[in-house]
Design a protein around this motif. Structure first.
Motif, PDB file in Angstrom:
ATOM      1  N   TYR A  24       0.801  -1.103  -0.062  1.00 28.43           N
ATOM      2  CA  TYR A  24      -0.088   0.022   0.151  1.00 28.43           C
ATOM      3  C   TYR A  24       0.844   1.305   0.066  1.00 28.43           C
ATOM      4  N   SER A  25       1.798   1.266   0.894  1.00 27.27           N
ATOM      5  CA  SER A  25       2.706   2.552   0.930  1.00 27.27           C
ATOM      6  C   SER A  25       3.980   2.674  -0.168  1.00 27.27           C
ATOM      7  N   GLN A  26       4.228   1.149  -0.296  1.00 30.10           N
ATOM      8  CA  GLN A  26       5.463   0.966  -1.277  1.00 30.10           C
ATOM      9  C   GLN A  26       6.862   1.581  -0.491  1.00 30.10           C
ATOM     10  N   TYR A  27       6.720   1.706   0.998  1.00 29.77           N
ATOM     11  CA  TYR A  27       7.698   2.195   1.843  1.00 29.77           C
ATOM     12  C   TYR A  27       8.151   0.858   2.676  1.00 29.77           C
ATOM     13  N   ARG A  28       9.348   0.384   2.385  1.00 28.54           N
ATOM     14  CA  ARG A  28       9.957  -0.747   2.897  1.00 28.54           C
ATOM     15  C   ARG A  28      10.783  -0.361   4.243  1.00 28.54           C
ATOM     16  N   VAL A  29      10.543  -1.096   5.354  1.00 29.73           N
ATOM     17  CA  VAL A  29      11.351  -0.742   6.352  1.00 29.73           C
ATOM     18  C   VAL A  29      11.947  -2.228   7.027  1.00 29.73           C
ATOM     19  N   GLY A  30      13.117  -2.251   7.429  1.00 26.92           N
ATOM     20  CA  GLY A  30      13.773  -3.438   7.957  1.00 26.92           C
ATOM     21  C   GLY A  30      14.142  -2.908   9.255  1.00 26.92           C
ATOM     22  N   CYS A  44      10.270  -6.772   9.714  1.00 30.02           N
ATOM     23  CA  CYS A  44      10.024  -5.828   8.580  1.00 30.02           C
ATOM     24  C   CYS A  44       8.567  -5.261   8.676  1.00 30.02           C
ATOM     25  N   ASN A  45       8.134  -4.200   8.227  1.00 29.00           N
ATOM     26  CA  ASN A  45       6.986  -3.833   8.344  1.00 29.00           C
ATOM     27  C   ASN A  45       5.903  -4.781   7.462  1.00 29.00           C
ATOM     28  N   ILE A  46       4.773  -5.007   8.036  1.00 24.08           N
ATOM     29  CA  ILE A  46       3.570  -5.951   7.445  1.00 24.08           C
ATOM     30  C   ILE A  46       2.389  -5.097   7.576  1.00 24.08           C
ATOM     31  N   GLU A  47       2.016  -4.672   6.210  1.00 18.50           N
ATOM     32  CA  GLU A  47       1.019  -3.856   5.978  1.00 18.50           C
ATOM     33  C   GLU A  47      -0.344  -4.861   5.896  1.00 18.50           C
ATOM     34  N   ASN A  48      -1.428  -3.900   5.993  1.00 22.74           N
ATOM     35  CA  ASN A  48      -2.744  -4.719   5.934  1.00 22.74           C
ATOM     36  C   ASN A  48      -3.612  -3.847   5.121  1.00 22.74           C
ATOM     37  N   ALA A  53      -4.296  -2.183  10.975  1.00 25.62           N
ATOM     38  CA  ALA A  53      -3.660  -3.314  11.290  1.00 25.62           C
ATOM     39  C   ALA A  53      -2.496  -3.552  10.960  1.00 25.62           C
ATOM     40  N   THR A  54      -1.654  -2.467  10.273  1.00 22.04           N
ATOM     41  CA  THR A  54      -0.293  -2.766   9.929  1.00 22.04           C
ATOM     42  C   THR A  54       0.608  -2.730  10.968  1.00 22.04           C
ATOM     43  N   ASN A  55       1.717  -3.604  11.043  1.00 19.77           N
ATOM     44  CA  ASN A  55       2.774  -3.429  12.062  1.00 19.77           C
ATOM     45  C   ASN A  55       4.265  -2.936  11.683  1.00 19.77           C
ATOM     46  N   CYS A  56       4.718  -1.954  12.221  1.00 19.71           N
ATOM     47  CA  CYS A  56       5.979  -1.602  11.986  1.00 19.71           C
ATOM     48  C   CYS A  56       6.966  -2.605  11.994  1.00 19.71           C
ATOM     49  N   ALA A  57       8.246  -2.439  11.396  1.00 17.99           N
ATOM     50  CA  ALA A  57       9.182  -3.456  11.392  1.00 17.99           C
ATOM     51  C   ALA A  57       9.910  -3.501  12.894  1.00 17.99           C
ATOM     52  N   GLU A  58      10.007  -2.370  13.546  1.00 15.99           N
ATOM     53  CA  GLU A  58      10.478  -2.354  14.660  1.00 15.99           C
ATOM     54  C   GLU A  58       9.781  -3.263  15.881  1.00 15.99           C
ATOM     55  N   ARG A  59       8.472  -3.183  15.875  1.00 19.09           N
ATOM     56  CA  ARG A  59       7.584  -4.124  16.637  1.00 19.09           C
ATOM     57  C   ARG A  59       7.815  -5.263  16.341  1.00 19.09           C
ATOM     58  N   ALA A  93      15.213   6.878   8.554  1.00 15.84           N
ATOM     59  CA  ALA A  93      13.786   6.454   8.874  1.00 15.84           C
ATOM     60  C   ALA A  93      13.685   6.439  10.329  1.00 15.84           C
ATOM     61  N   TYR A  94      13.374   7.367  10.986  1.00 19.92           N
ATOM     62  CA  TYR A  94      13.302   7.455  12.477  1.00 19.92           C
ATOM     63  C   TYR A  94      12.061   6.826  12.879  1.00 19.92           C
ATOM     64  N   PRO A  95      12.210   5.943  14.064  1.00 24.38           N
ATOM     65  CA  PRO A  95      11.009   5.267  14.678  1.00 24.38           C
ATOM     66  C   PRO A  95       9.570   5.902  15.003  1.00 24.38           C
ATOM     67  N   CYS A  96       8.586   5.414  14.761  1.00 25.18           N
ATOM     68  CA  CYS A  96       7.376   6.059  15.087  1.00 25.18           C
ATOM     69  C   CYS A  96       7.157   6.031  16.683  1.00 25.18           C
ATOM     70  N   GLY A  97       6.318   6.851  16.929  1.00 31.43           N
ATOM     71  CA  GLY A  97       5.836   6.967  18.540  1.00 31.43           C
ATOM     72  C   GLY A  97       5.509   5.726  18.976  1.00 31.43           C
ATOM     73  N   ILE A  98       4.571   5.014  18.408  1.00 29.57           N
ATOM     74  CA  ILE A  98       4.133   3.888  19.063  1.00 29.57           C
ATOM     75  C   ILE A  98       5.678   2.580  19.238  1.00 29.57           C
ATOM     76  N   CYS A  99       6.288   2.553  18.320  1.00 31.49           N
ATOM     77  CA  CYS A  99       7.539   1.858  18.344  1.00 31.49           C
ATOM     78  C   CYS A  99       8.448   2.227  19.692  1.00 31.49           C
ATOM     79  N   ARG A 100       8.621   3.678  19.527  1.00 30.14           N
ATOM     80  CA  ARG A 100       9.554   4.063  20.694  1.00 30.14           C
ATOM     81  C   ARG A 100       8.916   3.847  22.147  1.00 30.14           C
TER      82      ARG A 100
HETATM   83  N1  THU Z   1       6.761   2.097   9.493  1.00 29.37           N
HETATM   84  C1  THU Z   1       7.457   1.394  10.035  1.00 29.37           C
HETATM   85  O1  THU Z   1       7.982   0.099   9.667  1.00 29.37           O
HETATM   86  N2  THU Z   1       8.572   1.697  11.031  1.00 29.37           N
HETATM   87  C2  THU Z   1       8.214   3.078  11.511  1.00 29.37           C
HETATM   88  O2  THU Z   1       8.787   3.694  12.745  1.00 29.37           O
HETATM   89  C3  THU Z   1       7.588   4.054  10.821  1.00 29.37           C
HETATM   90  C4  THU Z   1       6.347   3.587   9.740  1.00 29.37           C
HETATM   91  C5  THU Z   1       6.014   1.451   8.285  1.00 29.37           C
HETATM   92  C6  THU Z   1       4.824   1.387   8.553  1.00 29.37           C
HETATM   93  C7  THU Z   1       4.035   1.505   7.056  1.00 29.37           C
HETATM   94  O3  THU Z   1       4.126   0.139   6.554  1.00 29.37           O
HETATM   95  C8  THU Z   1       5.056   2.182   6.407  1.00 29.37           C
HETATM   96  O4  THU Z   1       6.204   2.383   7.370  1.00 29.37           O
HETATM   97  C9  THU Z   1       4.473   3.593   5.964  1.00 29.37           C
HETATM   98  O5  THU Z   1       4.088   4.171   7.269  1.00 29.37           O
END
Ligand code: THU
Length: 141
Positions: A24-30, A44-48, A53-59, A93-100
Motif C-alpha cells: 500500500y505505501s511502497q515504503y519498505r522498512v527493516g 519488517c513492516n507488514i501492512e494490511n 492493522a499494519t505492524n511496523c518493522a521495529e515492533r 527513517a526514524y522510529p514512530c511514536g508507538i515503536c518508541r
Molecule cells: N513504518 C515502520 O515500519 N516503522 C516506523 O517506525 C514508521 C513506519 C512503516 C509502517 C508502514 O508500513 C510504512 O512504514 C508507512 O508508514
C-alpha cells in the motif's frame, strides 16, 4: 555497541528490509534488534488492507524476540525508504511514536537506536534522546 557490531546490525536491517510487505505505501522498512543474549531478531513492516492493522518493522522485531523469550536488549538498527531504493537509502527513517513506546517497555534510556542509510552510513541515538520523560509501567499498580 562497538563500531563493528553497529555495522553488522545495520547490514542486517538492510537485509530484513527486503522482506517488507508494503503493497500500500511502497515504503519498505527493516529492523535488526540485538538481544543481550547475542541473538539478532529481524523484523519488517507488514501492512494490511485495513491500514490500522499494519505492524511496523521495529515492533515485528520486538514481538518476535519477546515471544521467543528474550526480554533484554542492547540496540536496534532501522532502515527504511521507498521500494525503488536498495542498499543505499537516500534518507534516515526514524522510529514512530508507538515503536518508541514499545522500546521503552523493555529498554532503559541507554538503549541504542541506529538509523541506517547504508551498512557504513548510520546515526546513533539513545532511547532517552528519542523518548524523554517516557511513561513506564512502574507507575502502575
Ligand atoms: N513504518 C515502520 O515500519 N516503522 C516506523 O517506525 C514508521 C513506519 C512503516 C509502517 C508502514 O508500513 C510504512 O512504514 C508507512 O508508514
Amino acid at each position: 555497541m562497538e563500531q563493528q557490531e553497529k555495522q553488522a546490525l545495520a547490514r542486517e536491517a538492510l537485509s530484513a528490509r527486503k522482506r517488507a510487505y508494503a503493497p500500500y505505501s511502497q515504503y519498505r522498512v527493516g529492523a535488526a534488534l540485538l538481544g543481550t543474549n547475542g541473538t539478532i531478531y529481524l523484523g519488517c513492516n507488514i501492512e494490511n488492507s485495513s491500514y490500522g492493522a499494519t505492524n511496523c518493522a521495529e515492533r515485528t522485531a520486538f514481538f518476535k524476540a519477546v515471544s521467543e523469550g528474550c526480554l533484554t536488549f542492547k540496540g536496534i538498527a532501522i532502515a527504511g525508504g521507498p521500494k525503488e531504493e536498495e542498499d543505499k537509502l537516500s534518507d534516515y527513517a526514524y522510529p514512530c511514536g508507538i515503536c518508541r513506546q514499545v522500546m521503552a517497555e523493555f529498554c532503559k534510556e541507554d538503549f541504542e537506536i541506529l538509523v541506517v542509510k547504508a551498512a557504513d552510513e548510520f546515526e546513533t541515538y539513545s532511547l532517552g534522546q528519542m523518548l524523554p520523560s517516557s511513561f513506564t509501567g512502574d507507575k502502575l499498580g
